[in-house]
Design an enzyme around this catalytic site. Structure first.
Site, PDB file in Angstrom:
ATOM      1  CD  GLU A 100      -2.954   1.187   0.269  1.00  0.00           C
ATOM      2  OE1 GLU A 100      -2.377   1.660  -0.735  1.00  0.00           O
ATOM      3  OE2 GLU A 100      -4.165   1.295   0.448  1.00  0.00           O
ATOM      4  CG  ASP A 101      -1.009   4.880  -1.249  1.00  0.00           C
ATOM      5  OD1 ASP A 101      -1.687   4.228  -0.420  1.00  0.00           O
ATOM      6  OD2 ASP A 101      -1.538   5.715  -2.015  1.00  0.00           O
ATOM      7  CG  ASP A 104      -5.443   8.682   6.363  1.00  0.00           C
ATOM      8  OD1 ASP A 104      -4.746   9.352   7.123  1.00  0.00           O
ATOM      9  OD2 ASP A 104      -6.498   9.102   5.857  1.00  0.00           O
ATOM     10  CG  PHE A 153      -3.609  15.260   1.389  1.00  0.00           C
ATOM     11  CD1 PHE A 153      -4.592  14.381   1.830  1.00  0.00           C
ATOM     12  CD2 PHE A 153      -3.186  15.173   0.075  1.00  0.00           C
ATOM     13  CE1 PHE A 153      -5.143  13.432   0.967  1.00  0.00           C
ATOM     14  CE2 PHE A 153      -3.728  14.236  -0.797  1.00  0.00           C
ATOM     15  CZ  PHE A 153      -4.710  13.370  -0.347  1.00  0.00           C
ATOM     16  NE  ARG A 166      -2.753   8.361  -9.131  1.00  0.00           N
ATOM     17  CZ  ARG A 166      -3.327   7.876  -8.030  1.00  0.00           C
ATOM     18  NH1 ARG A 166      -2.575   7.492  -7.023  1.00  0.00           N
ATOM     19  NH2 ARG A 166      -4.625   7.797  -7.915  1.00  0.00           N
TER      20      ARG A 166
HETATM   21  P1  IMP Z   1      -7.498   4.570   5.005  1.00  0.00           P
HETATM   22  O1  IMP Z   1      -8.572   3.552   4.762  1.00  0.00           O
HETATM   23  O2  IMP Z   1      -8.017   5.783   5.702  1.00  0.00           O
HETATM   24  O3  IMP Z   1      -6.289   4.010   5.722  1.00  0.00           O
HETATM   25  O4  IMP Z   1      -7.135   5.094   3.572  1.00  0.00           O
HETATM   26  C1  IMP Z   1      -5.971   4.913   2.962  1.00  0.00           C
HETATM   27  C2  IMP Z   1      -6.042   5.492   1.567  1.00  0.00           C
HETATM   28  O5  IMP Z   1      -6.386   6.891   1.587  1.00  0.00           O
HETATM   29  C3  IMP Z   1      -4.692   5.399   0.924  1.00  0.00           C
HETATM   30  O6  IMP Z   1      -4.561   4.233   0.186  1.00  0.00           O
HETATM   31  C4  IMP Z   1      -4.640   6.643   0.064  1.00  0.00           C
HETATM   32  O7  IMP Z   1      -5.177   6.345  -1.207  1.00  0.00           O
HETATM   33  C5  IMP Z   1      -5.554   7.628   0.725  1.00  0.00           C
HETATM   34  N1  IMP Z   1      -4.776   8.640   1.508  1.00  0.00           N
HETATM   35  C6  IMP Z   1      -4.763   8.810   2.830  1.00  0.00           C
HETATM   36  N2  IMP Z   1      -3.964   9.810   3.209  1.00  0.00           N
HETATM   37  C7  IMP Z   1      -3.422  10.301   2.078  1.00  0.00           C
HETATM   38  C8  IMP Z   1      -2.482  11.361   1.802  1.00  0.00           C
HETATM   39  O8  IMP Z   1      -1.955  12.080   2.676  1.00  0.00           O
HETATM   40  N3  IMP Z   1      -2.166  11.544   0.489  1.00  0.00           N
HETATM   41  C9  IMP Z   1      -2.696  10.803  -0.514  1.00  0.00           C
HETATM   42  N4  IMP Z   1      -3.574   9.807  -0.301  1.00  0.00           N
HETATM   43  C10 IMP Z   1      -3.941   9.556   0.976  1.00  0.00           C
HETATM   44 MG    MG Z   2      -4.582   4.387  -2.308  1.00  0.00          MG
END
Ligand code: IMP
Ligand code: MG
Length: 182
Positions: A100-101, A104, A153, A166
């Site tokens: 994963e990237d 969050d 962010f 990206r």
């Molecule tokens: P989660 O379910 O809240 O953990 O969401 C994770 C997803 O939200 C990641 O795979 C990202 O696509 C997106 N995301 C969360 N924070 C950021 C950020 O700071 N920059 C870009 N994408 C983010």
């Molecule tokens: Mg993502």
């Protein structure tokens, strides 16, 4: 590298990311020695990290791809993950590494792991380039995490805002005016 006014600052340089990716790959190569590993890239944010990581693996590794979206953190229900693109390889009895990237709130990955467990893999581990622990709403942690980042962010190195940025080589903090304008 210098960027325009949409970028507040560079948080992690491409060089730092590459060095960390090698460290993570070394650890994975050690942990899965003599085993097969199915590396699953979560599209689209993780694609650049995944390619870098994958090319540093010396073990017997395969790759596949998934695109998922979460139905949001507010719901109490479990397993609320929408699969927009599924992997094509059967995972029964396989070692999975989800790449994963960023972690969050943790919602997407925790729901995805629950869903993938029903397909009976041998093991599931999580590798994420970034982790924003301050934002966590569910009890979830990655097994291999590159960098903890503050609650801002971030974009670049695969991560987007509205499908933009990206292709920046570094991970950068987005200037707040970009998202407050909308
Ligand atoms: P989660 O379910 O809240 O953990 O969401 C994770 C997803 O939200 C990641 O795979 C990202 O696509 C997106 N995301 C969360 N924070 C950021 C950020 O700071 N920059 C870009 N994408 C983010
Ligand atoms: Mg993502």
């Amino acid at each position: 590298m210098t960027y325009g006014e949409d970028i507040k600052k560079v948080l992690l340089t491409n060089e730092q990311i590459k060095a960390k990716t090698q460290e993570i790959a070394d650890q994975i190569n050690k942990d899965y020695q003599g085993e097969q590993l199915m590396v699953v890239c979560i599209l689209r944010g993780a694609v650049i990290f995944m390619a870098d990581l994958f090319s540093r693996l010396t073990i017997d590794a395969q790759m596949d791809f998934m695109a998922v979206s979460s139905y949001g953190a507010g719901t109490q229900t479990t397993g609320e993950v929408k699969i927009n693109k599924d992997m094509t390889t059967p995972i029964d009895g396989k070692n999975l590494l989800i790449v994963e990237d960023i972690i969050d709130t943790g919602t997407t990955l925790s729901n995805l792991v629950k869903l993938l467990k029903t397909r009976n893999p041998k093991s599931i581990k999580i590798c994420s380039l970034l982790d924003k622990p301050e934002r966590r709403t569910v009890d979830f942690d990655g097994d291999y995490v590159g960098f903890k980042v503050p609650n801002e962010f971030v974009v670049g190195y695969g991560l987007d805002y509205d499908e933009k940025y990206r292709n920046l080589p570094d991970v950068c903090v987005l200037a707040p005016h970009v998202y407050s304008e909308n």
